[in-house]
Design a protein around this motif. Structure first.
Motif, short mmCIF file in Angstrom:
data_model
loop_
_atom_site.label_atom_id
_atom_site.label_comp_id
_atom_site.label_asym_id
_atom_site.label_seq_id
_atom_site.Cartn_x
_atom_site.Cartn_y
_atom_site.Cartn_z
N LEU A 1 -3.32 6.80 -5.89
CA LEU A 1 -2.64 5.50 -5.48
C LEU A 1 -2.37 5.28 -6.95
O LEU A 1 -1.28 4.33 -7.01
N SER A 2 -2.90 5.62 -7.92
CA SER A 2 -2.37 5.44 -9.36
C SER A 2 -1.14 5.68 -9.74
O SER A 2 -0.43 5.46 -10.51
N PHE A 3 -0.41 6.71 -8.77
CA PHE A 3 0.60 7.26 -9.11
C PHE A 3 1.71 6.86 -7.88
O PHE A 3 2.69 7.34 -7.63
N CYS A 4 1.24 5.62 -7.28
CA CYS A 4 2.16 5.11 -6.26
C CYS A 4 2.56 3.75 -6.38
O CYS A 4 1.82 2.97 -7.15
N LYS A 5 3.43 3.09 -5.60
CA LYS A 5 3.81 1.79 -5.61
C LYS A 5 3.33 1.40 -4.19
O LYS A 5 3.83 1.92 -3.32
N PHE A 6 2.53 0.48 -4.11
CA PHE A 6 1.85 0.10 -2.69
C PHE A 6 1.37 -1.54 -2.87
O PHE A 6 1.23 -2.10 -3.88
N THR A 7 1.36 -1.73 -1.69
CA THR A 7 0.59 -3.20 -1.22
C THR A 7 -0.79 -3.01 -0.57
O THR A 7 -1.61 -3.67 -0.65
N THR A 8 -0.54 -2.14 0.41
CA THR A 8 -1.65 -1.59 1.19
C THR A 8 -1.98 -0.07 1.10
O THR A 8 -0.74 0.65 0.70
#
Length: 282
Positions: free
Chosen positions: A35-42
């Protein structure tokens, strides 16, 4: 027969613990790194963005560098004070004086209190003193810094003292007697006998104070909450505020957490190797 029984039932005892460790630590850790390599809210809407979050930490976020510097300075001061005072108190309480058990209990008791409670208690105490000069802990990051140092020392010194007492009491009495017979004074005895023989305890205490200081969160939240203007914000609180306090920055907060993990792990390994290399084999 016993070995056969152990081999037969080994999976029965190991698998539940291994399963819990995998579900509770390994899987979340791997997901966190991803997730540190992603853009997300959930976690269900994560979109891979490569190194964008890591670049954003050092180009668009001006708080991380200050939090890193502030945490490093706090850690250095806390580690030195806690270990020096803890060792000195341990030396004093291993002398044959009355009431040593009571003093050991009193010094250790603050470690039994939760960090968030300590933070609010010391906030009241320190603000009460600072109000005498029309200041509070949130007036300056310097006040917050030394407030955190005082709180950390008060909580941790007693715990480290217990470890140092165990190390000092483990020194062979004949070794100290031999040094005294050879004419060693108190300073020489401390430098050449006691400290080298207590190095295993120093390794443990330095490791604990180093990692505890670098990871400090709840006391920082309760005592200053990063005020004024995030100037007394340490790394753990900075990561928390980035993740939960800035919409769209969840991936950046996760990237900070990964960097934080690498920093703490690297520092702990270096410290452990340096201090263990000085240990004396008994």
């Amino acid at each position: 027969m016993q070995n056969k029984m152990m081999k037969k039932y080994f999976p029965v005892f190991v698998l539940p613990t291994l399963l819990a460790f995998t579900i509770g630590f390994i899987v979340p850790f791997i997901m966190g790194v991803y997730l540190s390599f992603c853009k997300f809210t959930t976690v269900t809407d994560a979109k891979f963005v490569g190194l964008q979050n890591y670049v954003k930490i050092f180009t668009e976020d001006g708080t991380f560098g200050h939090a890193l510097w502030y945490t490093t300075a706090f850690t250095v001061v806390s580690v030195v004070l806690i270990n020096v005072i803890g060792f000195a108190v341990a030396l004093l309480l291993t002398k044959k004086i009355k009431g040593t058990n009571i003093f050991r209990t009193v010094f250790f008791m603050p470690n039994l209190i939760g960090g968030i409670i300590l933070g609010y208690v010391w906030q009241l105490l320190l603000n009460g003193l600072l109000l005498q000069i029309n200041k509070t802990l949130t007036y300056s990051s310097v006040y917050g810094f030394w407030g955190l140092v005082i709180l950390m020392c008060w909580q941790q010194i007693g715990y480290m003292m217990i470890i140092y007492i165990a190390g000092i009491q483990n020194i062979p009495g004949e070794l100290i007697e031999a040094a005294q017979i050879d004419g060693a004074n108190k300073g020489q005895l401390l430098k050449h006998v006691i400290i080298p023989m207590v190095m295993p305890s120093i390794t443990i205490c330095t490791f604990l104070t180093l990692t505890n200081s670098f990871k400090l969160f709840d006391q920082n939240l309760a005592l200053t909450n990063g005020e004024p203007s995030n100037m007394s914000e340490m790394l753990a609180l900075n990561i928390y505020n980035t993740f939960y306090g800035r919409t769209g920055w969840e991936g950046v907060g996760q990237a900070k957490a990964v960097i934080f993990f690498i920093l703490v792990g690297a520092i702990a390994m270096i410290q452990n190797r340096l201090t263990r290399s000085k240990e004396v084999q008994q």
